[in-house]
Design an enzyme around this catalytic site. Structure first.
Site, short mmCIF file in Angstrom:
data_model
loop_
_atom_site.label_atom_id
_atom_site.label_comp_id
_atom_site.label_asym_id
_atom_site.label_seq_id
_atom_site.Cartn_x
_atom_site.Cartn_y
_atom_site.Cartn_z
N SER A 93 0.62 28.23 55.52
CA SER A 93 0.25 29.01 53.99
C SER A 93 1.34 28.79 53.24
O SER A 93 2.58 28.70 53.51
CB SER A 93 -0.05 30.45 54.21
OG SER A 93 -1.20 30.57 55.35
N1 SAH Z 1 0.27 31.43 60.49
C1 SAH Z 1 0.40 29.89 60.45
C2 SAH Z 1 -0.66 29.21 59.73
C3 SAH Z 1 -1.92 29.16 60.39
S1 SAH Z 1 -3.02 28.32 60.07
C4 SAH Z 1 1.71 29.45 60.17
O1 SAH Z 1 2.53 30.32 59.82
O2 SAH Z 1 1.95 28.39 59.98
C5 SAH Z 1 -4.31 28.71 61.15
C6 SAH Z 1 -4.25 28.63 62.66
O3 SAH Z 1 -5.39 29.37 63.23
C7 SAH Z 1 -4.56 27.31 63.06
O4 SAH Z 1 -3.09 26.83 63.63
C8 SAH Z 1 -5.67 27.39 63.71
O5 SAH Z 1 -5.75 26.29 65.12
C9 SAH Z 1 -5.79 28.79 64.26
N2 SAH Z 1 -6.97 29.29 64.84
C10 SAH Z 1 -8.15 28.96 64.40
N3 SAH Z 1 -9.26 29.63 65.11
C11 SAH Z 1 -8.38 30.42 65.82
C12 SAH Z 1 -8.85 31.30 66.88
N4 SAH Z 1 -10.23 31.60 67.26
N5 SAH Z 1 -7.79 32.04 67.70
C13 SAH Z 1 -6.56 31.66 67.44
N6 SAH Z 1 -6.07 30.71 66.53
C14 SAH Z 1 -7.13 30.11 65.57
#
Ligand code: SAH
Length: 245
Positions: A93
């Site tokens: 993000s």
């Molecule tokens: N917090 C992260 C950004 C996350 S991007 C950072 O600081 O970099 C969103 C993430 O959510 C992705 O890695 C994706 O794989 C994950 N995601 C999507 N669906 C999910 C689920 N059901 N459970 C856990 N993670 C999930």
């Protein structure tokens, strides 16, 4: 005897000078200094200027080396005012959104926090700078492993990792004082709501891809009170088969 003393007099300043040069040139490279400067500018120009004022959030954003959480070819953009691609088609993000979500969670130093969507591990590091412990769940095994290695290498000992479906939260360690979700389901998952402690805060983007909003839920006497923050755009929360929730 006299000779030895003279040697000491000359040698001491010489050793001191060499060690000073070494600490500056070898210990902390100018690259580190440059990134520290970028971080400080990022906090001033992108975060404080948009109204974030929690001093612990600002300190965490100044401390965590964001450039180590992005792929090498994007490092030069790591302190820019934008989200960036990470591996596996996911994103880290925008710095402001990380700071905003962290501030909205109103964290205390004693808090236990759940994060859904570990991704690069950057948000987890920011949380870990502020509160007692962070439990983070990532559905993509490659990202989960990479983030775990990176955060351990950086010395974080208060972050705990799970590879799995964060729609279900992480019940073994519930209840949590705060929950931060960094992928977007269409609505609030019941399991996350039930793993939040009474008095806790849950910060989550939800809604369809083109109309997501960041929502803060506060649990009071067993009831959730929702408050809308800003429109956002997060990757969808998906299940094991890749289908969006
Ligand atoms: N917090 C992260 C950004 C996350 S991007 C950072 O600081 O970099 C969103 C993430 O959510 C992705 O890695 C994706 O794989 C994950 N995601 C999507 N669906 C999910 C689920 N059901 N459970 C856990 N993670 C999930």
């Amino acid at each position: 005897m006299k000779n030895t003393r003279n040697h000491r007099i000359i040698l001491f300043p010489l050793i001191a000078a060499v060690s000073l040069i070494c600490t500056t040139a070898c210990g902390r490279s100018s690259k580190d200094d440059r990134f520290e400067r970028y971080r400080s500018q990022m906090v001033k120009n992108q975060i404080i200027s948009r109204g974030i004022s929690d001093s612990r959030v600002l300190a965490a954003m100044r401390t965590v080396p964001r450039h180590l959480f992005v792929p090498e070819n994007y490092q030069r953009f790591s302190y820019a005012d934008r989200p960036l691609p990470i591996e596996e088609n996911q994103t880290i993000s925008q710095p402001y959104i990380v700071a905003l979500m962290t501030e909205l969670a109103e964290l205390k130093t004693t808090d236990k926090v759940l994060e859904v969507g570990t991704g690069s591990g950057y948000q987890a590091a920011v949380l870990a700078e502020i509160c007692d412990s962070v439990f983070t769940v990532e559905i993509n095994a490659t990202l989960a492993q990479r983030a775990k290695t990176q955060l351990k290498d950086l010395g974080y000992q208060n972050i705990f990792f799970k590879t799995g479906d964060g729609y279900l939260g992480w019940n073994e360690h519930a209840p949590y004082n705060a929950i931060i979700v960094t992928c977007a389901p269409s609505d609030l998952p019941d399991q996350l709501a039930s793993q939040l402690i009474d008095g806790g805060r849950l910060v989550i983007p939800h809604g369809p891809a083109t109309a997501q909003n960041l929502i803060i839920y506060r649990k009071q006497n067993g009831y959730l009170i929702a408050e809308k923050s800003i429109p956002v755009r997060f990757v969808p929360m998906v299940d094991d088969s890749g289908k969006s929730y």
